[in-house]
Design a protein around this motif. Sequence first.
Motif, PDB file in Angstrom:
ATOM      1  N   ALA A 132       0.850  -1.194   0.000  1.00 36.06           N
ATOM      2  CA  ALA A 132       0.000   0.000   0.000  1.00 36.06           C
ATOM      3  C   ALA A 132       0.881   1.237   0.000  1.00 36.06           C
ATOM      4  CB  ALA A 132      -0.923   0.019   1.217  1.00 36.06           C
ATOM      5  N   PHE A 133       0.425   2.251  -0.725  1.00 35.98           N
ATOM      6  CA  PHE A 133       0.997   3.590  -0.657  1.00 35.98           C
ATOM      7  C   PHE A 133      -0.093   4.495  -0.079  1.00 35.98           C
ATOM      8  CE2 PHE A 133       3.521   1.734  -4.101  1.00 35.98           C
ATOM      9  CZ  PHE A 133       4.806   2.159  -3.785  1.00 35.98           C
ATOM     10  N   ILE A 134       0.228   5.209   0.996  1.00 36.28           N
ATOM     11  CA  ILE A 134      -0.763   6.032   1.685  1.00 36.28           C
ATOM     12  C   ILE A 134      -0.237   7.459   1.784  1.00 36.28           C
ATOM     13  CG2 ILE A 134      -2.141   6.313   3.776  1.00 36.28           C
ATOM     14  CD1 ILE A 134      -1.789   3.360   4.336  1.00 36.28           C
ATOM     15  N   TRP A 167       4.222   0.548  -9.969  1.00 32.58           N
ATOM     16  CA  TRP A 167       3.719  -0.759  -9.521  1.00 32.58           C
ATOM     17  C   TRP A 167       2.280  -1.006  -9.983  1.00 32.58           C
ATOM     18  CZ3 TRP A 167       6.893  -4.211  -7.172  1.00 32.58           C
ATOM     19  CH2 TRP A 167       8.061  -3.733  -6.569  1.00 32.58           C
ATOM     20  N   ASN A 168       1.720  -0.055 -10.738  1.00 37.55           N
ATOM     21  CA  ASN A 168       0.304  -0.120 -11.130  1.00 37.55           C
ATOM     22  C   ASN A 168      -0.603  -0.203  -9.904  1.00 37.55           C
ATOM     23  OD1 ASN A 168       0.800  -0.082 -13.955  1.00 37.55           O
ATOM     24  ND2 ASN A 168       1.301  -2.261 -13.886  1.00 37.55           N
ATOM     25  N   MET A 169      -0.242   0.590  -8.887  1.00 37.17           N
ATOM     26  CA  MET A 169      -1.002   0.611  -7.641  1.00 37.17           C
ATOM     27  C   MET A 169      -1.602   1.995  -7.421  1.00 37.17           C
ATOM     28  SD  MET A 169       1.526  -1.501  -5.064  1.00 37.17           S
ATOM     29  CE  MET A 169       0.453  -1.179  -3.649  1.00 37.17           C
ATOM     30  N   PRO A 170      -2.737   2.067  -6.727  1.00 37.79           N
ATOM     31  CA  PRO A 170      -3.305   3.370  -6.370  1.00 37.79           C
ATOM     32  C   PRO A 170      -2.583   3.962  -5.166  1.00 37.79           C
ATOM     33  CG  PRO A 170      -4.643   1.645  -5.428  1.00 37.79           C
ATOM     34  CD  PRO A 170      -3.565   0.947  -6.240  1.00 37.79           C
ATOM     35  N   VAL A 171      -2.800   5.241  -4.945  1.00 34.43           N
ATOM     36  CA  VAL A 171      -2.394   5.880  -3.698  1.00 34.43           C
ATOM     37  C   VAL A 171      -3.653   6.054  -2.857  1.00 34.43           C
ATOM     38  CG1 VAL A 171      -1.373   7.910  -2.605  1.00 34.43           C
ATOM     39  CG2 VAL A 171      -0.497   7.104  -4.814  1.00 34.43           C
ATOM     40  N   ILE A 172      -3.627   5.541  -1.646  1.00 36.10           N
ATOM     41  CA  ILE A 172      -4.755   5.700  -0.724  1.00 36.10           C
ATOM     42  C   ILE A 172      -4.588   7.044  -0.030  1.00 36.10           C
ATOM     43  CG2 ILE A 172      -5.916   4.752   1.309  1.00 36.10           C
ATOM     44  CD1 ILE A 172      -4.682   2.011   0.449  1.00 36.10           C
ATOM     45  N   GLN A 231      -4.860   9.948  12.656  1.00 33.57           N
ATOM     46  CA  GLN A 231      -5.367   8.878  13.515  1.00 33.57           C
ATOM     47  C   GLN A 231      -6.163   7.847  12.717  1.00 33.57           C
ATOM     48  OE1 GLN A 231      -7.484  11.336  16.323  1.00 33.57           O
ATOM     49  NE2 GLN A 231      -5.901  11.051  17.881  1.00 33.57           N
ATOM     50  N   GLU A 232      -6.978   8.313  11.791  1.00 34.14           N
ATOM     51  CA  GLU A 232      -7.764   7.392  10.967  1.00 34.14           C
ATOM     52  C   GLU A 232      -6.855   6.491  10.135  1.00 34.14           C
ATOM     53  OE1 GLU A 232     -11.685  10.276  10.324  1.00 34.14           O
ATOM     54  OE2 GLU A 232     -10.120  10.161   8.791  1.00 34.14           O
ATOM     55  N   ALA A 233      -5.813   7.080   9.568  1.00 34.55           N
ATOM     56  CA  ALA A 233      -4.891   6.296   8.745  1.00 34.55           C
ATOM     57  C   ALA A 233      -4.204   5.217   9.572  1.00 34.55           C
ATOM     58  CB  ALA A 233      -3.858   7.218   8.104  1.00 34.55           C
ATOM     59  N   VAL A 234      -3.710   5.587  10.747  1.00 35.15           N
ATOM     60  CA  VAL A 234      -3.022   4.611  11.592  1.00 35.15           C
ATOM     61  C   VAL A 234      -3.987   3.538  12.078  1.00 35.15           C
ATOM     62  CG1 VAL A 234      -1.772   4.294  13.760  1.00 35.15           C
ATOM     63  CG2 VAL A 234      -1.214   6.222  12.264  1.00 35.15           C
ATOM     64  N   ARG A 235      -5.193   3.937  12.437  1.00 29.72           N
ATOM     65  CA  ARG A 235      -6.206   2.945  12.825  1.00 29.72           C
ATOM     66  C   ARG A 235      -6.370   1.897  11.733  1.00 29.72           C
ATOM     67  NH1 ARG A 235     -11.991   5.157  12.119  1.00 29.72           N
ATOM     68  NH2 ARG A 235     -11.203   4.904   9.985  1.00 29.72           N
ATOM     69  N   ASP A 236      -6.472   2.347  10.490  1.00 23.04           N
ATOM     70  CA  ASP A 236      -6.692   1.413   9.390  1.00 23.04           C
ATOM     71  C   ASP A 236      -5.446   0.576   9.103  1.00 23.04           C
ATOM     72  OD1 ASP A 236      -9.221   2.449   9.246  1.00 23.04           O
ATOM     73  OD2 ASP A 236      -8.828   3.702   7.486  1.00 23.04           O
ATOM     74  N   VAL A 237      -4.280   1.190   9.182  1.00 23.43           N
ATOM     75  CA  VAL A 237      -3.039   0.445   8.948  1.00 23.43           C
ATOM     76  C   VAL A 237      -2.885  -0.679   9.968  1.00 23.43           C
ATOM     77  CG1 VAL A 237      -0.515   0.620   9.114  1.00 23.43           C
ATOM     78  CG2 VAL A 237      -1.794   2.281   7.761  1.00 23.43           C
ATOM     79  N   LEU A 238      -3.291  -0.421  11.208  1.00 21.76           N
ATOM     80  CA  LEU A 238      -3.135  -1.415  12.270  1.00 21.76           C
ATOM     81  C   LEU A 238      -4.304  -2.391  12.369  1.00 21.76           C
ATOM     82  CD1 LEU A 238      -1.635   0.773  15.150  1.00 21.76           C
ATOM     83  CD2 LEU A 238      -0.437  -0.705  13.531  1.00 21.76           C
ATOM     84  N   ALA A 239      -5.304  -2.222  11.506  1.00 16.57           N
ATOM     85  CA  ALA A 239      -6.480  -3.090  11.613  1.00 16.57           C
ATOM     86  C   ALA A 239      -6.826  -3.817  10.321  1.00 16.57           C
ATOM     87  CB  ALA A 239      -7.692  -2.269  12.061  1.00 16.57           C
ATOM     88  N   ASN A 240      -6.297  -3.370   9.203  1.00 19.74           N
ATOM     89  CA  ASN A 240      -6.670  -3.962   7.920  1.00 19.74           C
ATOM     90  C   ASN A 240      -5.982  -5.315   7.753  1.00 19.74           C
ATOM     91  OD1 ASN A 240      -7.144  -4.640   5.230  1.00 19.74           O
ATOM     92  ND2 ASN A 240      -6.978  -2.513   4.531  1.00 19.74           N
ATOM     93  N   PRO A 241      -6.728  -6.406   7.729  1.00 19.37           N
ATOM     94  CA  PRO A 241      -6.087  -7.723   7.606  1.00 19.37           C
ATOM     95  C   PRO A 241      -5.333  -7.902   6.294  1.00 19.37           C
ATOM     96  CG  PRO A 241      -8.481  -7.892   7.376  1.00 19.37           C
ATOM     97  CD  PRO A 241      -8.195  -6.500   7.837  1.00 19.37           C
TER      98      PRO A 241
END
Length: 242
Positions: A77-79, A96-101, A125-135
């Motif tokens: 992921a690129f954020i 990498w043919n990837m999106p930027v979140i 905070q929202e970004a870190v929450r998702d980084v630490l929770a997205n399986p």
Amino acid sequence: MLRRSFAKLLLATMAIGSFISAAAATPEQIIILRHGEKQDAYRLCQVGVQRSLALAAQYLGKGAEQSLFSGGSKPDAFIAITLHTLELVSPSARSWNMPVILYSVLPMRGQTAAQTTAILNQRTQEAVRDVLANPAWDGKTVVMVWEHHHIADLALEKQFPNDKITLRQLFNLDVNTTLPETWSGDNFDYFWIVNFAKGSNRPTSVEVRKQVFTGSFASVPSNDWAKPPTYPANSKCEVNSN
């Protein structure tokens, strides 16, 4: 109306902070860097544009000469958070043919500095929450390109003593005494490479790596920590005033 909106923003900030402390899913590695050199609130200057291309060619892009993704691995992921961070990382993500979140915080007419800070706090905070929770990112590699005050800024952190609002705090990097407490306003040229053990939101190690470019990108500034960079004449780059 505005007061009610910011009261809601404060409550959301507190709730997200509680969630982060309980998060268990973590990437194996998070690569943190700052956006490139700015021309104004909306775009990078030419030096920053060159840095974006240099990063793709040398460190972050597919087939990069000194890739940070070793052993055939790749970014998952690129954020980004602001226009400057989006512009910096786009060439690497595109390779990498990837999106930027994007956890978007945009310059808005009539928005005060305090309001912008509050939004940056929440979006970080929202970004870190998702980084630490997205399986999908558990055990993977995530690249985060961020606004430097919300990477690490001790003075800003002290303004919000009841909340964690920087990546340094939210990723528990503040327990690492070797890391700077504040990201220097002079530096666009460093990576913080954070490694985690599976299932833990506390880092096992942090590598500070300087960006040093060669070949056609050798002129991109690579100044030491807290030392001002040298820009070409008429570069239109903003000079650090912090």
